[in-house]
Design an enzyme around this catalytic site. Structure first.
Site, PDB file in Angstrom:
ATOM      1  N   SER A   1      56.832-111.960 -82.932  1.00  0.00           N
ATOM      2  CA  SER A   1      57.899-111.010 -82.599  1.00  0.00           C
ATOM      3  C   SER A   1      57.287-109.608 -82.610  1.00  0.00           C
ATOM      4  O   SER A   1      56.083-109.447 -82.407  1.00  0.00           O
ATOM      5  CB  SER A   1      59.041-111.131 -83.611  1.00  0.00           C
TER       6      SER A   1
ATOM      7  N   TYR B   1      60.854-106.256 -73.183  1.00  0.00           N
ATOM      8  CA  TYR B   1      59.940-106.829 -74.176  1.00  0.00           C
ATOM      9  C   TYR B   1      60.639-106.922 -75.542  1.00  0.00           C
ATOM     10  O   TYR B   1      60.623-107.962 -76.197  1.00  0.00           O
ATOM     11  CB  TYR B   1      58.702-105.936 -74.233  1.00  0.00           C
TER      12      TYR B   1
HETATM   13  N1  LIG Z   1      49.532-104.788 -80.998  1.00  0.00           N
HETATM   14  C1  LIG Z   1      50.717-104.479 -81.499  1.00  0.00           C
HETATM   15  O1  LIG Z   1      50.955-103.346 -81.972  1.00  0.00           O
HETATM   16  C2  LIG Z   1      51.826-105.492 -81.488  1.00  0.00           C
HETATM   17  C3  LIG Z   1      53.049-105.092 -82.045  1.00  0.00           C
HETATM   18  C4  LIG Z   1      54.098-105.997 -82.065  1.00  0.00           C
HETATM   19  C5  LIG Z   1      53.933-107.253 -81.544  1.00  0.00           C
HETATM   20  N2  LIG Z   1      52.733-107.639 -80.999  1.00  0.00           N
HETATM   21  C6  LIG Z   1      52.648-108.992 -80.444  1.00  0.00           C
HETATM   22  O2  LIG Z   1      51.542-109.675 -81.021  1.00  0.00           O
HETATM   23  C7  LIG Z   1      51.007-110.603 -80.043  1.00  0.00           C
HETATM   24  C8  LIG Z   1      49.512-110.338 -79.865  1.00  0.00           C
HETATM   25  O3  LIG Z   1      49.367-108.977 -79.440  1.00  0.00           O
HETATM   26  P1  LIG Z   1      47.959-108.254 -79.226  1.00  0.00           P
HETATM   27  O4  LIG Z   1      48.119-106.887 -79.755  1.00  0.00           O
HETATM   28  O5  LIG Z   1      46.837-109.116 -79.673  1.00  0.00           O
HETATM   29  O6  LIG Z   1      47.973-108.143 -77.642  1.00  0.00           O
HETATM   30  P2  LIG Z   1      46.824-108.322 -76.534  1.00  0.00           P
HETATM   31  O7  LIG Z   1      45.487-108.018 -77.126  1.00  0.00           O
HETATM   32  O8  LIG Z   1      47.283-107.531 -75.363  1.00  0.00           O
HETATM   33  O9  LIG Z   1      46.889-109.895 -76.215  1.00  0.00           O
HETATM   34  C9  LIG Z   1      47.946-110.436 -75.480  1.00  0.00           C
HETATM   35  C10 LIG Z   1      47.667-111.897 -75.205  1.00  0.00           C
HETATM   36  O10 LIG Z   1      48.703-112.413 -74.349  1.00  0.00           O
HETATM   37  C11 LIG Z   1      48.105-113.082 -73.237  1.00  0.00           C
HETATM   38  N3  LIG Z   1      49.011-113.000 -72.089  1.00  0.00           N
HETATM   39  C12 LIG Z   1      49.515-111.893 -71.493  1.00  0.00           C
HETATM   40  N4  LIG Z   1      50.296-112.234 -70.452  1.00  0.00           N
HETATM   41  C13 LIG Z   1      50.283-113.590 -70.391  1.00  0.00           C
HETATM   42  C14 LIG Z   1      50.878-114.550 -69.531  1.00  0.00           C
HETATM   43  N5  LIG Z   1      51.655-114.192 -68.497  1.00  0.00           N
HETATM   44  N6  LIG Z   1      50.653-115.859 -69.770  1.00  0.00           N
HETATM   45  C15 LIG Z   1      49.841-116.247 -70.793  1.00  0.00           C
HETATM   46  N7  LIG Z   1      49.258-115.401 -71.640  1.00  0.00           N
HETATM   47  C16 LIG Z   1      49.462-114.070 -71.437  1.00  0.00           C
HETATM   48  C17 LIG Z   1      46.792-112.349 -73.023  1.00  0.00           C
HETATM   49  O11 LIG Z   1      45.885-113.149 -72.271  1.00  0.00           O
HETATM   50  P3  LIG Z   1      44.640-112.485 -71.413  1.00  0.00           P
HETATM   51  O12 LIG Z   1      44.186-111.269 -72.154  1.00  0.00           O
HETATM   52  O13 LIG Z   1      43.627-113.600 -71.377  1.00  0.00           O
HETATM   53  O14 LIG Z   1      45.175-112.152 -70.059  1.00  0.00           O
HETATM   54  C18 LIG Z   1      46.347-112.140 -74.464  1.00  0.00           C
HETATM   55  O15 LIG Z   1      45.755-113.329 -74.956  1.00  0.00           O
HETATM   56  C19 LIG Z   1      51.825-110.405 -78.767  1.00  0.00           C
HETATM   57  O16 LIG Z   1      52.861-111.353 -78.719  1.00  0.00           O
HETATM   58  C20 LIG Z   1      52.404-109.008 -78.932  1.00  0.00           C
HETATM   59  O17 LIG Z   1      53.615-108.877 -78.227  1.00  0.00           O
HETATM   60  C21 LIG Z   1      51.667-106.770 -80.952  1.00  0.00           C
END
Ligand SMILES: NC(=O)c1ccc[n+]([C@@H]2O[C@H](COP(=O)([O-])OP(=O)(O)OC[C@H]3O[C@@H](n4cnc5c(N)ncnc54)[C@H](OP(=O)(O)O)[C@@H]3O)[C@@H](O)[C@H]2O)c1
Length: 249
Positions: free
Chosen positions: A139, A154
């Site tokens: 989330s 989102y």
């Molecule tokens: N970073 C933050 O501050 C934050 C805050 C709140 C929640 N989150 C959540 O935590 C999780 C991980 O975030 P993160 O920061 O590690 O983000 P990230 O580095 O941008 O990674 C996002 C991941 O989602 C995959 N993805 C994107 N679009 C997709 C699609 N259409 N189908 C399948 N896979 C898809 C990407 O694959 P590719 O790169 O291979 O394309 C990547 O593996 C996410 O759910 C994000 O919403 C993050």
């Protein structure tokens, strides 16, 4: 670790990469999913000297039921079942104020951030009905606070994930399936630069709003997920746990 057949959807992201680094030494069958960016996973496999018997890559877009079910089935066929699913996929289709979002853009946000997690969990839980398992979904801490003006689809999708967790945890409990979510706050990953398109000044300003006065690290979130997959998580289900450095207090 509870069981050792773990599928990480979104392993190519920054939090996903931190998680597979933690899990790899204790996983008999670690499945790592990517969408467009396979390179960091290939590099990790080489660096950690993981062979194809223990570490497998799965590439796909996860925006619809068929692709989500196919991923889980492919993983389970390779691993001989599935003990845990971790979903870390997520994106922002178009970071603009909600007034300007089209129906297609709105639906695209819901497909990746809500439909994908649901259909992944749906299939994983079908496999886990014999033997139990763990599901951890992603989330966001902002889902409890109305999301962001430029990322409303989102935020709404992530609020939906928190509802999913409660229903799936209730219905999974008799089968020994524990379902939880992590809710990251502001974590220093490419999510903010590549997807939400924030610049360095905006990132600095955002970090200053966090009571702990820094952005979180991918490892901060990965360690909580590792805990939920461990014996420490044996009596935890239906929860959405923030990892946010006190954000929003
Ligand atoms: N970073 C933050 O501050 C934050 C805050 C709140 C929640 N989150 C959540 O935590 C999780 C991980 O975030 P993160 O920061 O590690 O983000 P990230 O580095 O941008 O990674 C996002 C991941 O989602 C995959 N993805 C994107 N679009 C997709 C699609 N259409 N189908 C399948 N896979 C898809 C990407 O694959 P590719 O790169 O291979 O394309 C990547 O593996 C996410 O759910 C994000 O919403 C993050």
């Amino acid at each position: 670790m509870i069981g050792s057949r773990v599928l990480v959807a979104g392993a190519s992201g920054d939090i996903g990469q931190a998680l597979i680094r933690l899990l790899a030494p204790n996983c008999a069958k670690l499945g790592a999913h990517y969408c467009e960016n396979r390179v960091p996973l290939d590099m990790f496999a080489e660096e950690a000297q993981l062979d194809q018997e223990h570490f497998a890559l799965f590439g796909s877009d996860l925006s619809d039921q068929e692709s989500c079910h196919r991923l889980v089935d492919s993983y389970a066929a390779w691993a001989g079942g599935i003990d845990a699913l971790v979903q870390l996929t997520g994106t922002v289709t178009k970071p603009v104020p909600w007034e300007g979002l089209s129906e297609d853009e709105w639906n695209a946000d819901l497909r990746v951030n809500l439909n994908g997690p649901f259909f992944l969990a749906q299939r994983a839980m079908a496999h886990m009905k014999v033997g139990g398992g763990r599901v951890v979904l992603a989330s966001t801490a902002s889902a409890q606070h109305g999301g962001g003006t430029n990322t409303l689809g989102y935020g709404v999708a992530k609020a939906g994930v928190e509802c999913l967790v409660k229903c799936l945890a209730r219905d999974g409990a008799p089968h020994g399936i524990l379902v939880n979510a992590v809710a990251p706050g502001f974590i220093q990953t490419q999510f903010h630069t590549r997807r939400a398109q924030k610049n360095a000044a905006a990132l600095k300003k955002r970090a200053e709003l966090v009571p702990l006065k820094r952005a979180g690290l991918p490892e901060d979130v990965a360690r909580l997920i590792e805990y939920l997959l461990s014996a420490g998580g044996n009596y935890i289900t239906g929860e959405c746990m923030a990892v946010s450095g006190g954000d929003w207090l």
